[in-house]
Scaffold this motif. Structure first.
Motif, mmCIF file in Angstrom:
data_model
loop_
_atom_site.group_PDB
_atom_site.id
_atom_site.type_symbol
_atom_site.label_atom_id
_atom_site.label_comp_id
_atom_site.label_asym_id
_atom_site.label_seq_id
_atom_site.Cartn_x
_atom_site.Cartn_y
_atom_site.Cartn_z
ATOM 1 N N CYS A 193 -13.331 -13.089 -5.117
ATOM 2 C CA CYS A 193 -12.457 -11.985 -4.730
ATOM 3 C C CYS A 193 -12.089 -11.188 -5.980
ATOM 4 O O CYS A 193 -11.819 -11.763 -7.049
ATOM 5 C CB CYS A 193 -11.187 -12.499 -4.051
ATOM 6 N N SER A 194 -12.049 -9.909 -5.832
ATOM 7 C CA SER A 194 -11.647 -9.043 -6.930
ATOM 8 C C SER A 194 -10.799 -7.923 -6.392
ATOM 9 O O SER A 194 -10.941 -7.528 -5.222
ATOM 10 C CB SER A 194 -12.873 -8.478 -7.658
ATOM 11 N N ARG A 195 -9.890 -7.440 -7.263
ATOM 12 C CA ARG A 195 -8.973 -6.389 -6.830
ATOM 13 C C ARG A 195 -9.600 -5.029 -7.106
ATOM 14 O O ARG A 195 -9.826 -4.677 -8.257
ATOM 15 C CB ARG A 195 -7.648 -6.504 -7.571
ATOM 16 N N GLU A 196 -9.878 -4.335 -6.034
ATOM 17 C CA GLU A 196 -10.447 -2.989 -6.126
ATOM 18 C C GLU A 196 -11.611 -2.956 -7.102
ATOM 19 O O GLU A 196 -11.730 -2.073 -7.952
ATOM 20 C CB GLU A 196 -9.369 -1.989 -6.545
ATOM 21 N N ARG B 90 -9.146 -10.107 -11.010
ATOM 22 C CA ARG B 90 -7.685 -10.277 -11.083
ATOM 23 C C ARG B 90 -7.303 -10.843 -12.458
ATOM 24 O O ARG B 90 -7.915 -11.807 -12.918
ATOM 25 C CB ARG B 90 -7.240 -11.207 -9.966
ATOM 26 N N ASP C 91 0.648 -8.013 -8.764
ATOM 27 C CA ASP C 91 -0.534 -8.588 -8.094
ATOM 28 C C ASP C 91 -0.726 -8.019 -6.699
ATOM 29 O O ASP C 91 -1.741 -8.292 -6.053
ATOM 30 C CB ASP C 91 -0.408 -10.111 -8.021
ATOM 31 N N GLY D 57 -1.724 -5.522 -3.727
ATOM 32 C CA GLY D 57 -2.782 -4.516 -3.621
ATOM 33 C C GLY D 57 -3.891 -4.962 -2.660
ATOM 34 O O GLY D 57 -3.722 -5.893 -1.879
ATOM 35 N N THR D 58 -5.061 -4.271 -2.776
ATOM 36 C CA THR D 58 -6.195 -4.542 -1.882
ATOM 37 C C THR D 58 -7.256 -5.310 -2.651
ATOM 38 O O THR D 58 -7.665 -4.895 -3.752
ATOM 39 C CB THR D 58 -6.785 -3.233 -1.341
ATOM 40 N N TYR D 59 -7.734 -6.393 -2.074
ATOM 41 C CA TYR D 59 -8.749 -7.244 -2.685
ATOM 42 C C TYR D 59 -9.985 -7.246 -1.792
ATOM 43 O O TYR D 59 -9.869 -7.163 -0.559
ATOM 44 C CB TYR D 59 -8.228 -8.677 -2.861
ATOM 45 N N CYS E 93 -13.254 -9.613 -0.941
ATOM 46 C CA CYS E 93 -13.811 -10.956 -1.075
ATOM 47 C C CYS E 93 -15.243 -10.956 -0.586
ATOM 48 O O CYS E 93 -15.537 -10.431 0.505
ATOM 49 C CB CYS E 93 -12.975 -11.963 -0.284
ATOM 50 N N THR F 123 -12.032 -7.378 3.407
ATOM 51 C CA THR F 123 -10.991 -6.706 2.625
ATOM 52 C C THR F 123 -9.653 -7.367 2.949
ATOM 53 O O THR F 123 -9.289 -7.497 4.138
ATOM 54 C CB THR F 123 -10.942 -5.217 2.961
ATOM 55 N N THR G 105 -5.478 -7.474 2.127
ATOM 56 C CA THR G 105 -4.309 -6.778 1.561
ATOM 57 C C THR G 105 -3.284 -7.829 1.165
ATOM 58 O O THR G 105 -2.826 -8.633 2.009
ATOM 59 C CB THR G 105 -3.721 -5.806 2.579
#
Length: 833
Positions: A611-614, A618, A628, A630-632, A634, A646, A648
């Motif tokens: 998983c990564s944020r936008e 992270r 922390d 926001g939208t991630y 995966c 996606t 949230t």
């Protein structure tokens, strides 16, 4: 000098008129202008004379004569200066005759000019005279004529002459002896050609002359040639019997006139004028024999000859020779031929050829196509009145080879392991030879072959004979029993769920075997394994449900046998995430230990989830921060694909009263208005509640309780006010003291009892406020709570020597100190409520 008088002028005019009338009486107009006659023919290149005479015309001094060729002046002469009484004039000129002058008109013009005497110009011309010029070659005509001319015969003669002008006006006389000929005359430029036909009569026999005379302009050129006219009758050749049966005697006689010597087939007469004879016993070889009688005659030193021939017909029975009717005929099929079987015989025999077995007749002597149906043996019979002859004839029709489907089929099937030979039978005459070669190879296939599947392919068979060749492609198919190859039917197969993929299991064999796979043990027993066809198409069904793994037995069968193979089938699946394994909305609590997103995936083999944020990894933290949120995205991955979701993330945190302030900033006097504002930070949003001094009336709250307002402050409104913020994660409160009084300033430090302590600590607190660079309106409740240190709640504190916080307009906070009137009140909280 004065001019003549008018009277004198009239007198002179009268005199001049009298003189003019007198001069007119002495003159004579040129009424007669004569050009003397010209020569009838004038040779080109020679001079001739033109003479013009004008009798009586005068006075001569006023006369002018001109000689003309057509309109061209040749010579002009004036007679000025002659005596006044001279009359008449003559003008003579010598002119060179040219070709151009032929047919030209010559004339003379006379002019009597009396205009100087007050009279007119009088003109007259002679009648024109035409000149005819000519040129005649000094050579004699060229006469072409035979030296000898036979009585009754016709021979051409010709007479030619060049350098004639004008050639068309020349006259030609052509005669043989006293016989005048009628020539045809042709012209080409200055040349003349006269041709005629000379015919001699018996009365002219002997020596004679051929005359040609050409005349032009009164001059002639003539040529004569000697011609001898003779008589020479043809010889006479007679046969005692023109047609005679074979074996009889015939007499041949050759004769001619006097002075003629005759010769019969090389036998000459003894003397001229006598005949000669020949006798013979007629045989077949004498049929159509020609006899020749030659006659010779000497005329004027030249030997002349004539001959006569006669043919003898000998009657004999038919003969069928091999040269005219061969015993065997060989013809190519197709082109038209004339079928000939000729027999010798006299009279000419009739020939009939027919096949003894079928009676079929050959059309002899006719042009027709040759077909193989004509081949066979014929009996030919020739017959005439003298007898008949019989002969057997064999007709052979040759034709190019042919390879048909019976003798050489287009498709041949062999079975692997057997022994065969590739043989093609061709039709043709003469019998053709046949050879077969595999495509791409040069070796001719001969003898028996032990069949292997490599023998399959295309073979080219060619048949050849003298009439041509024929070729044919033969496709050889080698059939064999079925077998399995690991590549075309693997022993282990993994099916991916949802792919719709069919198991590919193909058996090798000819004809192509049918393949069926059935489960043999476990949960798959008795189940059919769906197979992919050899040539997949969009209409081929795919596996739509779960495929049962297990052991399957595949069986390949064709008409030459069957074979089996065991296949182990296992299943795998691509990654899959849903709300149950990876919720799309997740909540963290600020300050708790940092953890990964609650996101997992189903699949075989087990997928790896990242998983990564936008799109950015992270940051590594030990504790959860509100940053922390926001939208991630995966992403789950294994060997069969990927799946993404996606998520949230919301970060919740405990409430903090971030601001508690009084307004107006000045003190509150009795009857005045004041407002307390409380602002809290929290997630989820906090509920605001107030605690006021007991008995404080007329307190108003805003809709969200963030503002407390009082109108018409009274002494009961003074005291401590508390603002509390509450959510699911906790509660936080702050207090402020309000005093309703005169214009004194108070510093609140948690109550009156703590004022002295606050004043004692003023210097140290001021140093802290300056060191933290607090500004008016800035605060940090969290740091205050965690460190126990004071923070700026409502201002930067601005007094000299580190000013203390004071309540505005008489308002107090917990622990207050007094400041200058009209100043601000700062609430300094050392601990949380």
């Amino acid at each position: 000098m004065p001019g003549p008088s008018p009277g004198l002028c009239r007198a002179l005019l009268g005199l001049w008129a009298a003189l003019g009338l007198g001069f007119l009486g002495l003159s004579e107009r040129p009424d007669r202008v004569e050009l003397l006659p010209l020569p009838a023919w004038q040779p080109v290149g020679e001079n001739f004379t033109l003479s013009c005479r004008v009798p009586g015309a005068g006075p001569r001094g006023s006369l002018t004569l001109t000689l003309l060729r057509g309109a061209q002046e040749l010579i002009r002469r004036s007679f000025a200066g002659e005596p006044p009484r001279a009359r008449g004039a003559v003008l003579t000129a010598t002119v060179l005759a040219r070709r151009e002058d032929h047919g030209a008109n010559f004339s003379c013009r006379a002019e009597l000019d009396l205009r100087p005497h007050g009279l007119g110009l009088f003109e007259n011309s002679s009648a024109p005279r035409q000149l005819r010029t000519f040129a005649l070659s000094p050579d004699r005509p060229r006469l072409a004529a035979p030296r000898l001319l036979e009585v009754g015969s016709e021979r051409p003669v010709s007479c030619a002459l060049d350098e004639l002008f004008p050639a068309s006006e020349a006259w030609v006389y052509l005669a043989l002896g006293d016989q005048r000929l009628s020539p045809d005359i042709t012209f080409e430029g200055d040349a003349l050609m006269a041709t005629a036909t000379a015919t001699a009569s018996a009365e002219q026999e002997g020596a004679s002359q051929l005359v040609c005379n050409v005349t032009l302009g009164g001059e002639s050129r003539e040529t004569r040639e000697n011609v001898t006219i003779y008589s020479f009758p043809a010889p006479v050749l007679t046969l005692s019997e023109p047609t005679i049966p074979e074996g009889k005697v015939v007499t041949v006689t050759c004769s001619a006139g006097a002075r003629v010597l005759v010769t019969l087939d090389g036998i000459s007469a003894v003397v001229p004028g006598q005949p000669t004879q020949l006798q013979l016993n007629a045989t077949e070889d004498d049929d159509r024999r020609s006899f020749f009688c030659d006659a010779t005659l000497e005329v004027d030193g030249e030997t002349l000859s004539k001959n006569k021939s006669a043919e003898l017909r000998v009657l004999y029975a038919p003969r069928l020779d091999d040269s005219d009717c061969p015993r065997s005929w060989t013809w190519p099929e197709g082109p038209e031929q004339t079928l000939r079987c000729e027999a010798r015989g006299n009279p000419a025999p009739s020939v009939h050829c027919a096949r003894p077995d079928s009676g079929a007749v050959l059309a002899l002597g006719l042009l027709g196509p040759v077909t193989r149906a004509l081949a066979g043996t014929y009996r030919c019979t020739a017959a005439n009145v003298q007898g008949q002859a019989v002969k057997d004839v064999t007709l052979t029709v040759e034709y190019a080879p042919a390879l048909d489907s019976v003798g050489c089929p287009e498709h041949i099937t062999w079975l692997e392991g057997t022994e065969v030979s590739l043989s093609c039978v061709a039709h043709g005459v003469p019998p053709p030879s046949v050879s077969c070669v595999r495509s791409g190879e040069a070796r001719v296939l001969e003898g028996l072959l032990h069949v292997v599947r490599e023998h399959a392919g295309t073979y080219r068979c060619e048949a050849t004979n003298a009439r041509g060749s024929a070729a044919k492609n033969v496709a050889v198919t080698v059939e064999y029993g079925p077998s399995f190859e690991e590549l075309s039917c693997p022993s282990n197969w993994t099916w991916v769920e949802g792919s719709g993929q069919l198991f590919s299991c193909e058996g090798d064999g000819k004809p192509e075997p049918s393949v069926e796979c059935i489960g043999s043990e476990g949960t798959s027993e008795g189940m059919l394994l769906p197979l992919a066809p050899p040539d997949p198409s969009p209409r081929v069904p795919r596996i739509s449900s779960e495929l049962v793994p297990g052991i399957y037995v595949c069986n390949a069968t064709n008409r030459h046998g069957s074979v089996v193979k065991t296949v182990a089938v296992s299943t795998e699946s691509p990654p899959q995430m849903d709300e149950s394994t990876c919720p799309s909305h997740q909540t963290w609590l600020e300050g708790t230990e940092a953890a990964a997103l609650a996101c997992a995936a189903r699949g075989r083999p087990s997928p790896q989830v990242r998983c990564s944020r936008e799109g950015v990894p992270r940051p590594q933290r030990l504790r959860v921060s509100r940053e922390d949120a926001g939208t991630y995205r995966c992403l789950a991955t294994n060997t069969h694909g990927t799946d993404a979701r996606t998520v949230t993330v919301g970060v919740e945190y405990r409430p903090v009263v971030a601001e508690l302030a009084a307004s107006p900033p000045g003190g509150v006097r009795p009857g005045g208005n004041f407002t307390l504002t409380c602002r809290a930070e929290a997630w989820p949003p906090a509920q605001i509640s107030w605690r006021a001094p007991p008995g404080a009336p007329n307190i108003g709250l805003s809709s969200n309780n963030s503002t407390l307002s009082v109108a018409g402050a009274m002494g009961s409104h003074g005291g401590e006010y508390e603002c509390a913020a509450t959510n699911a994660h906790g509660r936080h409160a702050r207090r402020i003291t309000v005093r309703v009084a005169g214009p004194w300033l108070w510093v609140a430090v948690g109550g009156a009892a703590g004022g002295a302590a606050l004043l004692a600590a003023g210097a140290g607190l001021a140093f802290y406020v300056q060191s933290t660079a607090c500004k008016k309106g800035e605060y940090n409740v969290q740091e205050a709570e965690s460190s126990g240190e004071a923070v700026c709640l409502n201002g930067a504190g601005g007094g000299a020597g580190g000013s203390t916080a004071a309540a505005e307009g008489g308002t107090e906070a917990a622990g207050t100190a007094e400041a200058q009137a009209g100043g601000e009140v700062f609430a300094i909280q050392l601990t949380s409520a």
